[in-house]
Scaffold this motif. Sequence first.
Motif, PDB file in Angstrom:
ATOM      1  N   PRO A  63       0.926  -1.077   0.128  1.00  0.00           N
ATOM      2  CA  PRO A  63       0.131   0.072   0.160  1.00  0.00           C
ATOM      3  C   PRO A  63       0.900   1.312   0.092  1.00  0.00           C
ATOM      4  O   PRO A  63       2.155   1.112   0.278  1.00  0.00           O
ATOM      5  CB  PRO A  63      -0.728   0.028   1.212  1.00  0.00           C
ATOM      6  CG  PRO A  63       0.247  -0.612   2.193  1.00  0.00           C
ATOM      7  CD  PRO A  63       1.009  -1.692   1.357  1.00  0.00           C
ATOM      8  N   LEU A  64       0.124   2.622  -0.363  1.00  0.00           N
ATOM      9  CA  LEU A  64       0.773   3.687  -0.173  1.00  0.00           C
ATOM     10  C   LEU A  64       0.432   4.433   0.730  1.00  0.00           C
ATOM     11  O   LEU A  64      -0.590   5.014   0.744  1.00  0.00           O
ATOM     12  CB  LEU A  64       0.727   4.507  -1.608  1.00  0.00           C
ATOM     13  CG  LEU A  64       1.014   3.560  -3.033  1.00  0.00           C
ATOM     14  CD1 LEU A  64       1.033   4.581  -4.094  1.00  0.00           C
ATOM     15  CD2 LEU A  64       2.452   3.166  -2.802  1.00  0.00           C
ATOM     16  N   THR A  65       0.917   4.296   1.973  1.00  0.00           N
ATOM     17  CA  THR A  65       0.553   4.991   3.191  1.00  0.00           C
ATOM     18  C   THR A  65       1.657   5.303   4.103  1.00  0.00           C
ATOM     19  O   THR A  65       2.822   4.827   4.091  1.00  0.00           O
ATOM     20  CB  THR A  65      -0.422   4.200   3.942  1.00  0.00           C
ATOM     21  OG1 THR A  65      -0.980   4.830   5.103  1.00  0.00           O
ATOM     22  CG2 THR A  65       0.150   2.678   4.222  1.00  0.00           C
ATOM     23  N   ALA A  66       1.689   6.322   5.108  1.00  0.00           N
ATOM     24  CA  ALA A  66       2.784   6.708   5.869  1.00  0.00           C
ATOM     25  C   ALA A  66       2.724   5.679   7.093  1.00  0.00           C
ATOM     26  O   ALA A  66       3.739   5.698   7.658  1.00  0.00           O
ATOM     27  CB  ALA A  66       2.111   7.968   6.430  1.00  0.00           C
ATOM     28  N   SER A  67       1.617   5.016   7.333  1.00  0.00           N
ATOM     29  CA  SER A  67       1.577   3.931   8.473  1.00  0.00           C
ATOM     30  C   SER A  67       1.363   2.520   7.749  1.00  0.00           C
ATOM     31  O   SER A  67      -0.014   2.409   7.932  1.00  0.00           O
ATOM     32  CB  SER A  67       1.010   4.291   9.427  1.00  0.00           C
ATOM     33  OG  SER A  67       1.362   5.708   9.947  1.00  0.00           O
ATOM     34  N   PRO A  68       2.081   1.785   7.141  1.00  0.00           N
ATOM     35  CA  PRO A  68       1.778   0.636   6.604  1.00  0.00           C
ATOM     36  C   PRO A  68       1.203  -0.377   7.576  1.00  0.00           C
ATOM     37  O   PRO A  68       1.952  -0.573   8.678  1.00  0.00           O
ATOM     38  CB  PRO A  68       2.812  -0.060   5.973  1.00  0.00           C
ATOM     39  CG  PRO A  68       3.853   0.968   5.529  1.00  0.00           C
ATOM     40  CD  PRO A  68       3.513   1.999   6.623  1.00  0.00           C
ATOM     41  N   PRO A  69       0.305  -1.193   7.451  1.00  0.00           N
ATOM     42  CA  PRO A  69      -0.481  -2.115   8.280  1.00  0.00           C
ATOM     43  C   PRO A  69       0.625  -3.386   8.784  1.00  0.00           C
ATOM     44  O   PRO A  69       1.414  -3.465   7.758  1.00  0.00           O
ATOM     45  CB  PRO A  69      -1.707  -2.567   7.671  1.00  0.00           C
ATOM     46  CG  PRO A  69      -1.540  -2.298   6.287  1.00  0.00           C
ATOM     47  CD  PRO A  69      -0.623  -1.156   6.299  1.00  0.00           C
ATOM     48  N   GLU A  70       0.560  -3.845   9.868  1.00  0.00           N
ATOM     49  CA  GLU A  70       1.510  -5.038  10.068  1.00  0.00           C
ATOM     50  C   GLU A  70       1.491  -5.920   9.116  1.00  0.00           C
ATOM     51  O   GLU A  70       0.430  -6.388   8.609  1.00  0.00           O
ATOM     52  CB  GLU A  70       1.110  -5.443  11.605  1.00  0.00           C
ATOM     53  CG  GLU A  70       1.862  -6.703  11.980  1.00  0.00           C
ATOM     54  CD  GLU A  70       1.599  -7.134  13.490  1.00  0.00           C
ATOM     55  OE1 GLU A  70       2.365  -8.264  13.876  1.00  0.00           O
ATOM     56  OE2 GLU A  70       0.685  -6.526  13.965  1.00  0.00           O
ATOM     57  N   GLY A  71       2.465  -6.613   8.757  1.00  0.00           N
ATOM     58  CA  GLY A  71       2.746  -7.540   7.623  1.00  0.00           C
ATOM     59  C   GLY A  71       2.594  -7.096   6.158  1.00  0.00           C
ATOM     60  O   GLY A  71       2.851  -7.882   5.355  1.00  0.00           O
ATOM     61  N   ALA A  72       2.269  -5.730   5.962  1.00  0.00           N
ATOM     62  CA  ALA A  72       2.384  -5.142   4.727  1.00  0.00           C
ATOM     63  C   ALA A  72       3.684  -4.710   4.068  1.00  0.00           C
ATOM     64  O   ALA A  72       4.372  -4.247   5.098  1.00  0.00           O
ATOM     65  CB  ALA A  72       1.469  -4.073   4.483  1.00  0.00           C
ATOM     66  N   PRO A  73       3.916  -4.743   2.816  1.00  0.00           N
ATOM     67  CA  PRO A  73       5.274  -4.302   2.392  1.00  0.00           C
ATOM     68  C   PRO A  73       5.418  -2.753   2.580  1.00  0.00           C
ATOM     69  O   PRO A  73       4.551  -2.118   2.729  1.00  0.00           O
ATOM     70  CB  PRO A  73       5.190  -4.349   0.803  1.00  0.00           C
ATOM     71  CG  PRO A  73       4.121  -5.477   0.807  1.00  0.00           C
ATOM     72  CD  PRO A  73       3.057  -5.436   1.859  1.00  0.00           C
ATOM     73  N   GLY A  74       6.489  -2.571   2.792  1.00  0.00           N
ATOM     74  CA  GLY A  74       6.937  -1.178   3.323  1.00  0.00           C
ATOM     75  C   GLY A  74       7.380  -0.175   1.963  1.00  0.00           C
ATOM     76  O   GLY A  74       7.300  -0.776   0.886  1.00  0.00           O
ATOM     77  N   PRO A  75       7.397   1.057   2.549  1.00  0.00           N
ATOM     78  CA  PRO A  75       8.023   2.060   1.169  1.00  0.00           C
ATOM     79  C   PRO A  75       9.083   1.692   0.355  1.00  0.00           C
ATOM     80  O   PRO A  75       9.128   2.124  -0.956  1.00  0.00           O
ATOM     81  CB  PRO A  75       7.947   3.221   1.789  1.00  0.00           C
ATOM     82  CG  PRO A  75       8.194   3.072   3.162  1.00  0.00           C
ATOM     83  CD  PRO A  75       7.868   1.819   3.615  1.00  0.00           C
ATOM     84  N   ASP A  76       9.876   0.907   0.631  1.00  0.00           N
ATOM     85  CA  ASP A  76      11.086   0.578   0.052  1.00  0.00           C
ATOM     86  C   ASP A  76      10.563  -0.482  -1.228  1.00  0.00           C
ATOM     87  O   ASP A  76      11.459  -0.566  -2.241  1.00  0.00           O
ATOM     88  CB  ASP A  76      12.013  -0.379   0.802  1.00  0.00           C
ATOM     89  CG  ASP A  76      11.568  -1.406   1.725  1.00  0.00           C
ATOM     90  OD1 ASP A  76      10.458  -1.409   2.192  1.00  0.00           O
ATOM     91  OD2 ASP A  76      12.464  -2.445   1.523  1.00  0.00           O
ATOM     92  N   ASP A  77       9.569  -1.146  -1.060  1.00  0.00           N
ATOM     93  CA  ASP A  77       8.963  -1.880  -2.247  1.00  0.00           C
ATOM     94  C   ASP A  77       7.743  -1.057  -3.248  1.00  0.00           C
ATOM     95  O   ASP A  77       7.333  -1.757  -4.100  1.00  0.00           O
ATOM     96  CB  ASP A  77       8.615  -3.421  -1.677  1.00  0.00           C
ATOM     97  CG  ASP A  77       8.598  -4.350  -2.596  1.00  0.00           C
ATOM     98  OD1 ASP A  77       9.375  -4.491  -3.668  1.00  0.00           O
ATOM     99  OD2 ASP A  77       7.676  -5.456  -2.212  1.00  0.00           O
ATOM    100  N   ALA A  78       7.608  -0.204  -2.550  1.00  0.00           N
ATOM    101  CA  ALA A  78       6.525   0.569  -3.395  1.00  0.00           C
ATOM    102  C   ALA A  78       6.779   0.800  -4.877  1.00  0.00           C
ATOM    103  O   ALA A  78       5.820   0.660  -5.697  1.00  0.00           O
ATOM    104  CB  ALA A  78       6.125   2.030  -2.541  1.00  0.00           C
ATOM    105  N   ARG A  79       8.031   1.223  -5.569  1.00  0.00           N
ATOM    106  CA  ARG A  79       8.116   1.462  -6.772  1.00  0.00           C
ATOM    107  C   ARG A  79       8.232   0.168  -7.531  1.00  0.00           C
ATOM    108  O   ARG A  79       7.266  -0.027  -8.443  1.00  0.00           O
ATOM    109  CB  ARG A  79       9.524   2.004  -6.942  1.00  0.00           C
ATOM    110  CG  ARG A  79       9.748   2.108  -8.277  1.00  0.00           C
ATOM    111  CD  ARG A  79      11.102   2.937  -8.688  1.00  0.00           C
ATOM    112  NE  ARG A  79      11.515   3.012 -10.127  1.00  0.00           N
ATOM    113  CZ  ARG A  79      12.306   3.761 -10.732  1.00  0.00           C
ATOM    114  NH1 ARG A  79      13.193   4.433  -9.947  1.00  0.00           N
ATOM    115  NH2 ARG A  79      12.636   3.892 -12.057  1.00  0.00           N
ATOM    116  N   ARG A  80       8.490  -1.010  -7.250  1.00  0.00           N
ATOM    117  CA  ARG A  80       8.388  -2.210  -7.669  1.00  0.00           C
ATOM    118  C   ARG A  80       7.000  -2.705  -7.907  1.00  0.00           C
ATOM    119  O   ARG A  80       6.502  -3.144  -9.052  1.00  0.00           O
ATOM    120  CB  ARG A  80       9.370  -3.148  -6.986  1.00  0.00           C
ATOM    121  CG  ARG A  80       9.324  -4.753  -7.601  1.00  0.00           C
ATOM    122  CD  ARG A  80       9.813  -5.998  -6.798  1.00  0.00           C
ATOM    123  NE  ARG A  80       8.762  -6.068  -5.726  1.00  0.00           N
ATOM    124  CZ  ARG A  80       7.741  -6.941  -5.763  1.00  0.00           C
ATOM    125  NH1 ARG A  80       7.461  -7.552  -7.084  1.00  0.00           N
ATOM    126  NH2 ARG A  80       7.143  -7.200  -4.756  1.00  0.00           N
TER     127      ARG A  80
END
Length: 241
Positions: A161-178
């Motif tokens: 997801p694209l969010t300031a606070s990813p839910p537990e278990g979700a990918p973080g911003p480092d994987d967003a572009r891919r």
Amino acid sequence: MDGPLAGGNMNSVERKGDTVLRTAGPWTPTVHRYLRYIARNGIDWAPEPLGIDDDREVLSYLHGTVPVYPLPAWVWEDSVLVDGARMLRRLHDASVGFAVDTATWQSSAKVPAEVICHNDFAPHNLAFNDEGRILGAIDFDMCSPGPRIWDLAYFATRACPLTASPPEGAPGPDDARRRIELILAEYGSDASWLDVVRVAVTRLFDLAEFSIVKADELFKPQLRAEAVAYERDARYLAGWL
């Protein structure tokens, strides 16, 4: 099982046998006409409109698991991005040629009006089988004309997801572009991942404004808290540009 269905913070939804009853509005005849149109164009995984009973629309029930928040871990699999992007492309293409001259929409139309956007195409409005693959989409009452990237950006916002606070278990911003680029490749879009982020910012601000309006209209003050979260995420994503 008959009774109220989970989710849907802006509508009352009830299952009755193999049908779903939802609160109708002035836009409902347009949405039903649209659902019949895309069905003729090969979309067999959306609800079938069965009529309007007093103040409620009647739709066919789409069997499958619709995830609710907090979303289960399997929602973050790449296969959801792939299936979702491909289905969204089919949905958009099926809407081309739909007559909008006498149409009434709940959501405002956007420019350029390339297709009919779902406007809430996200995991919480998708039905999955037991293997986590998407069977179909629901909740078309917010659909309206708009650009393809409007739906792509919202799908990415919810599914990456694209969010300031990813839910537990979700990918973080480092994987967003891919993950965004995977959606774009499977959809067949020539937009860049930054194009998606830019539209996602606009989409979130738009959603915040809409939520504030609905908070007063539906007497649901909790929607104001959601508006604050949407604005927070919009400002966060704006920092990526």
